[in-house]
Design a protein around this motif. Structure first.
Motif, PDB file in Angstrom:
ATOM      1  N   ILE A  32       1.081  -1.081  -0.083  1.00 23.68           N
ATOM      2  CA  ILE A  32       0.098  -0.047   0.022  1.00 23.68           C
ATOM      3  C   ILE A  32       1.012   1.192   0.091  1.00 23.68           C
ATOM      4  CG2 ILE A  32      -1.454   1.327   1.190  1.00 23.68           C
ATOM      5  CD1 ILE A  32      -2.747  -1.100   2.445  1.00 23.68           C
ATOM      6  N   ILE A  33       0.735   2.158  -0.793  1.00 21.76           N
ATOM      7  CA  ILE A  33       1.372   3.425  -0.882  1.00 21.76           C
ATOM      8  C   ILE A  33       0.195   4.498  -0.596  1.00 21.76           C
ATOM      9  CG2 ILE A  33       2.471   5.250  -2.049  1.00 21.76           C
ATOM     10  CD1 ILE A  33       3.691   3.099  -3.821  1.00 21.76           C
ATOM     11  N   LEU A  34       0.312   5.043   0.588  1.00 16.86           N
ATOM     12  CA  LEU A  34      -0.667   6.050   0.968  1.00 16.86           C
ATOM     13  C   LEU A  34      -0.253   7.320   0.904  1.00 16.86           C
ATOM     14  CD1 LEU A  34      -3.232   6.837   2.748  1.00 16.86           C
ATOM     15  CD2 LEU A  34      -2.053   6.481   4.679  1.00 16.86           C
ATOM     16  N   THR A  35      -0.798   8.339   0.404  1.00 15.44           N
ATOM     17  CA  THR A  35      -0.340   9.797  -0.075  1.00 15.44           C
ATOM     18  C   THR A  35      -1.385  10.582   0.474  1.00 15.44           C
ATOM     19  OG1 THR A  35       0.783   9.026  -1.953  1.00 15.44           O
ATOM     20  CG2 THR A  35       0.185  11.403  -1.575  1.00 15.44           C
ATOM     21  N   TYR A  79      -2.929  -9.660   4.580  1.00 11.74           N
ATOM     22  CA  TYR A  79      -2.108  -8.608   5.399  1.00 11.74           C
ATOM     23  C   TYR A  79      -1.296  -7.924   4.328  1.00 11.74           C
ATOM     24  CZ  TYR A  79       1.393 -12.001   4.084  1.00 11.74           C
ATOM     25  OH  TYR A  79       2.046 -12.603   3.326  1.00 11.74           O
ATOM     26  N   TRP A  80      -0.798  -6.662   4.728  1.00  9.24           N
ATOM     27  CA  TRP A  80      -0.035  -5.952   3.895  1.00  9.24           C
ATOM     28  C   TRP A  80       1.600  -6.088   4.551  1.00  9.24           C
ATOM     29  CZ3 TRP A  80      -2.287  -4.459  -0.297  1.00  9.24           C
ATOM     30  CH2 TRP A  80      -3.793  -4.449  -0.407  1.00  9.24           C
ATOM     31  N   ASN A  81       2.514  -6.482   3.700  1.00  5.61           N
ATOM     32  CA  ASN A  81       3.779  -6.671   4.221  1.00  5.61           C
ATOM     33  C   ASN A  81       4.613  -5.205   3.680  1.00  5.61           C
ATOM     34  OD1 ASN A  81       4.483  -6.674   1.459  1.00  5.61           O
ATOM     35  ND2 ASN A  81       4.697  -9.036   1.766  1.00  5.61           N
ATOM     36  N   ASN A  82       3.944  -4.163   2.948  1.00  2.15           N
ATOM     37  CA  ASN A  82       4.866  -3.216   2.495  1.00  2.15           C
ATOM     38  C   ASN A  82       3.913  -1.827   2.532  1.00  2.15           C
ATOM     39  OD1 ASN A  82       6.716  -1.321   1.707  1.00  2.15           O
ATOM     40  ND2 ASN A  82       6.380  -2.072  -0.374  1.00  2.15           N
ATOM     41  N   PHE A  83       4.034  -1.023   3.507  1.00  2.00           N
ATOM     42  CA  PHE A  83       3.109  -0.016   4.014  1.00  2.00           C
ATOM     43  C   PHE A  83       3.814   1.168   3.792  1.00  2.00           C
ATOM     44  CE2 PHE A  83       0.230   2.324   6.809  1.00  2.00           C
ATOM     45  CZ  PHE A  83      -1.002   2.379   6.064  1.00  2.00           C
ATOM     46  N   ASN A  84       3.673   2.150   2.916  1.00  2.00           N
ATOM     47  CA  ASN A  84       4.490   3.335   2.770  1.00  2.00           C
ATOM     48  C   ASN A  84       3.485   4.424   2.912  1.00  2.00           C
ATOM     49  OD1 ASN A  84       6.362   5.182   2.137  1.00  2.00           O
ATOM     50  ND2 ASN A  84       6.450   4.811  -0.005  1.00  2.00           N
ATOM     51  N   ILE A  85       3.888   5.423   3.888  1.00  2.00           N
ATOM     52  CA  ILE A  85       3.074   6.836   4.196  1.00  2.00           C
ATOM     53  C   ILE A  85       3.852   7.966   3.552  1.00  2.00           C
ATOM     54  CG2 ILE A  85       1.982   8.301   5.821  1.00  2.00           C
ATOM     55  CD1 ILE A  85       1.540   5.777   7.457  1.00  2.00           C
ATOM     56  N   LYS A  86       3.092   8.445   2.661  1.00  2.00           N
ATOM     57  CA  LYS A  86       3.847   9.875   2.055  1.00  2.00           C
ATOM     58  C   LYS A  86       3.120  11.073   2.296  1.00  2.00           C
ATOM     59  CE  LYS A  86       4.227   8.675  -2.269  1.00  2.00           C
ATOM     60  NZ  LYS A  86       4.718   8.777  -3.816  1.00  2.00           N
ATOM     61  N   TYR A  87       3.275  12.043   3.021  1.00  2.00           N
ATOM     62  CA  TYR A  87       2.723  13.451   2.682  1.00  2.00           C
ATOM     63  C   TYR A  87       3.342  14.326   1.834  1.00  2.00           C
ATOM     64  CZ  TYR A  87       1.378  12.775   7.625  1.00  2.00           C
ATOM     65  OH  TYR A  87       0.386  12.202   8.878  1.00  2.00           O
ATOM     66  N   ASP A  88       2.317  14.872   1.125  1.00  2.00           N
ATOM     67  CA  ASP A  88       2.800  15.675  -0.158  1.00  2.00           C
ATOM     68  C   ASP A  88       1.936  16.981  -0.285  1.00  2.00           C
ATOM     69  OD1 ASP A  88       3.195  16.613  -2.772  1.00  2.00           O
ATOM     70  OD2 ASP A  88       3.183  14.260  -3.728  1.00  2.00           O
ATOM     71  N   GLN A  89       2.775  18.231  -0.408  1.00  2.00           N
ATOM     72  CA  GLN A  89       2.233  19.322  -0.296  1.00  2.00           C
ATOM     73  C   GLN A  89       2.288  20.033  -2.035  1.00  2.00           C
ATOM     74  OE1 GLN A  89       4.692  21.496   2.816  1.00  2.00           O
ATOM     75  NE2 GLN A  89       2.551  22.026   3.328  1.00  2.00           N
ATOM     76  N   GLN A  90       2.830  19.017  -2.865  1.00  2.00           N
ATOM     77  CA  GLN A  90       3.091  19.304  -4.042  1.00  2.00           C
ATOM     78  C   GLN A  90       1.678  20.055  -4.715  1.00  2.00           C
ATOM     79  OE1 GLN A  90       3.917  16.355  -6.611  1.00  2.00           O
ATOM     80  NE2 GLN A  90       3.284  17.208  -8.672  1.00  2.00           N
ATOM     81  N   LEU A  91       1.467  21.306  -5.314  1.00  2.00           N
ATOM     82  CA  LEU A  91       0.509  21.831  -5.881  1.00  2.00           C
ATOM     83  C   LEU A  91       0.093  21.240  -7.195  1.00  2.00           C
ATOM     84  CD1 LEU A  91       1.485  25.870  -5.430  1.00  2.00           C
ATOM     85  CD2 LEU A  91      -0.214  24.354  -4.275  1.00  2.00           C
ATOM     86  N   ASN A  92      -1.054  21.306  -7.586  1.00  2.00           N
ATOM     87  CA  ASN A  92      -1.556  20.697  -8.755  1.00  2.00           C
ATOM     88  C   ASN A  92      -1.324  19.385  -8.952  1.00  2.00           C
ATOM     89  OD1 ASN A  92      -2.566  23.206 -10.053  1.00  2.00           O
ATOM     90  ND2 ASN A  92      -0.515  23.588  -9.902  1.00  2.00           N
ATOM     91  N   HIS A  93      -1.365  18.415  -7.786  1.00  2.00           N
ATOM     92  CA  HIS A  93      -1.298  17.131  -7.741  1.00  2.00           C
ATOM     93  C   HIS A  93      -2.751  16.339  -8.041  1.00  2.00           C
ATOM     94  CE1 HIS A  93      -0.913  13.060  -6.458  1.00  2.00           C
ATOM     95  NE2 HIS A  93       0.275  13.164  -5.793  1.00  2.00           N
ATOM     96  N   SER A  94      -2.903  16.064  -9.330  1.00  2.00           N
ATOM     97  CA  SER A  94      -4.396  15.998  -9.507  1.00  2.00           C
ATOM     98  C   SER A  94      -4.984  15.014  -8.712  1.00  2.00           C
ATOM     99  CB  SER A  94      -4.449  15.658 -11.079  1.00  2.00           C
ATOM    100  OG  SER A  94      -3.623  14.414 -11.344  1.00  2.00           O
ATOM    101  N   LEU A  95      -4.491  13.756  -8.141  1.00  2.00           N
ATOM    102  CA  LEU A  95      -4.899  12.856  -7.403  1.00  2.00           C
ATOM    103  C   LEU A  95      -5.355  13.363  -6.155  1.00  2.00           C
ATOM    104  CD1 LEU A  95      -2.696   9.815  -8.788  1.00  2.00           C
ATOM    105  CD2 LEU A  95      -4.678  10.393  -9.393  1.00  2.00           C
ATOM    106  N   LEU A  96      -4.449  14.102  -5.607  1.00  2.00           N
ATOM    107  CA  LEU A  96      -4.831  14.696  -4.187  1.00  2.00           C
ATOM    108  C   LEU A  96      -5.861  15.941  -4.398  1.00  2.00           C
ATOM    109  CD1 LEU A  96      -1.226  14.847  -2.592  1.00  2.00           C
ATOM    110  CD2 LEU A  96      -2.892  13.200  -2.054  1.00  2.00           C
ATOM    111  N   GLN A  97      -5.922  16.648  -5.410  1.00  2.00           N
ATOM    112  CA  GLN A  97      -6.966  17.611  -5.824  1.00  2.00           C
ATOM    113  C   GLN A  97      -8.518  16.722  -5.867  1.00  2.00           C
ATOM    114  OE1 GLN A  97      -4.561  19.371  -9.197  1.00  2.00           O
ATOM    115  NE2 GLN A  97      -5.931  21.179  -8.372  1.00  2.00           N
ATOM    116  N   ALA A  98      -8.220  15.424  -6.497  1.00  2.00           N
ATOM    117  CA  ALA A  98      -9.601  14.880  -6.351  1.00  2.00           C
ATOM    118  C   ALA A  98     -10.023  14.253  -4.877  1.00  2.00           C
ATOM    119  CB  ALA A  98      -9.344  13.506  -7.428  1.00  2.00           C
ATOM    120  N   ALA A  99      -8.993  14.076  -4.101  1.00  2.00           N
ATOM    121  CA  ALA A  99      -9.461  13.688  -2.797  1.00  2.00           C
ATOM    122  C   ALA A  99      -9.979  14.996  -1.909  1.00  2.00           C
ATOM    123  CB  ALA A  99      -8.236  13.258  -2.039  1.00  2.00           C
TER     124      ALA A  99
END
Length: 244
Positions: free
Chosen positions: A136-139, A172-192
Motif C-alpha cells: 500500500i502506498i498512502l499519500t 495482510y500488507w507487508n509493505n506499507f508506505n506513507i507519504k505526505y505531499d504538499q505539491q501543488l496541482n497534484h491531480s490525485l490529491l486534488q480529487a481527494a
C-alpha cells in the motif's frame, strides 16, 4: 494499492460545522488516472482564476456544480476505484479533541487526526479482488507536524489497524508506505480534496440549514448519484444519529 487522502475542516477551529477525512483507493494505474484528471483540473483552475487571482491550484471548496461533476465523472469511470469518508459533526467532539497543549508540538491534535485517518484507511485497505500485490502506498495531502516522527507514528498506528484485527486471518500488507505531499496541482490529491470538501459542504448544509433551496439540493443529489456507485464505505456522526 494506492490510496489518496485529504481532509476538510479544522478540528480545533471555531468555524465550520463538520470535520471530514475522505479519499479513494485504486489497484494500479495511478499515472493514467492522473493523466485523465490533469486537463480537467487545469480547466477548473483557469475558471477559478477569473474570480480569484490568488489561487495556486483548483480548489474543491470553491468549485461549482459543473466543476465538481467533471472531476467526479472521471473517478466514477475508473473501474476499481473505491471511495471512503468519515464526516463528524464538530459539536460531538470533546475538549480532548479540540484543545491542544502548545508544548506538545501538535502531538495531541495529531493523535486525533490519526484516529480519523485510521477509520478511512482501514476500510480502503481491504483487498481489492484479483489484486495480488501486498503493498500500500498512502499519500496524504499536507505536511506532518513533526516530519519523520509523525510519519513513523502514523505508520505504526495504521499497521496495527490494518494488519492485526483479531478477526482478520487471511489478508495482510507487508509493505506499507506513507507519504505526505504538499505539491501543488497534484491531480490525485486534488480529487481527494474535491470529495472531502463536497462531503463537508453537503452535511453542513443538510444539518444546519433550516430553509433549504430546492435547486441546491437537486445539485447535491446529482453529484451523489455520480459518486455513490464508488462509495465503498462511509461513516457519518451527526448530532442526533450515527450511521456506520
Amino acid at each position: 494499492m494506492y490510496i489518496y487522502l485529504d481532509d476538510s475542516g479544522v478540528i480545533n477551529a471555531q468555524g465550520g460545522k463538520f470535520y471530514v477525512w475522505a479519499g479513494f483507493s485504486i489497484k494500479s494505474g495511478y499515472k493514467k488516472l492522473a493523466q485523465l484528471l490533469d486537463p480537467v483540473f487545469a480547466e477548473i483552475k483557469a475558471e477559478q482564476l477569473v474570480h480569484n487571482l490568488k489561487i495556486l491550484e483548483a480548489k474543491g471548496n470553491i468549485a461549482t456544480h459543473e466543476q465538481r461533476k467533471k472531476v467526479f465523472e472521471v473517478l466514477a469511470n475508473w473501474d476499481d476505484l473505491r471511495i471512503c469518508y468519515i464526516a463528524v459533526d464538530k459539536s460531538l467532539l470533546n475538549d480532548s479533541h479540540r484543545v491542544f497543549n502548545r508544548d506538545w508540538s501538535g502531538r495531541h491534535r495529531e493523535q486525533t487526526e490519526n484516529y480519523f485517518i485510521g477509520k478511512v484507511v482501514s476500510r480502503l485497505a481491504e483487498p481489492i479482488p484479483n489484486d495480488t500485490s501486498k503493498s500500500i502506498i498512502l499519500t496524504i495531502d499536507g505536511q506532518p507536524k513533526r516530519a519523520s516522527e509523525s510519519t513513523i507514528r502514523l505508520h505504526e498506528y495504521l499497521s496495527l489497524r490494518i494488519n492485526y484485527p483479531k478477526w482478520k486471518k487471511d489478508d495482510y500488507w507487508n509493505n506499507f508506505n506513507i507519504k505526505y505531499d504538499q505539491q501543488l496541482n497534484h491531480s490525485l490529491l486534488q480529487a481527494a480534496d474535491f470529495i472531502a470538501s463536497f462531503t463537508n459542504e453537503y452535511y453542513a448544509y443538510m444539518e444546519y440549514t433550516s430553509k433549504r433551496d430546492s435547486k441546491k439540493i437537486v445539485s447535491y443529489y446529482e453529484l451523489w448519484d455520480i459518486l455513490n456507485p464508488k462509495i465503498y464505505h462511509k461513516i457519518i456522526e451527526l448530532k442526533n444519529t450515527s450511521k456506520l
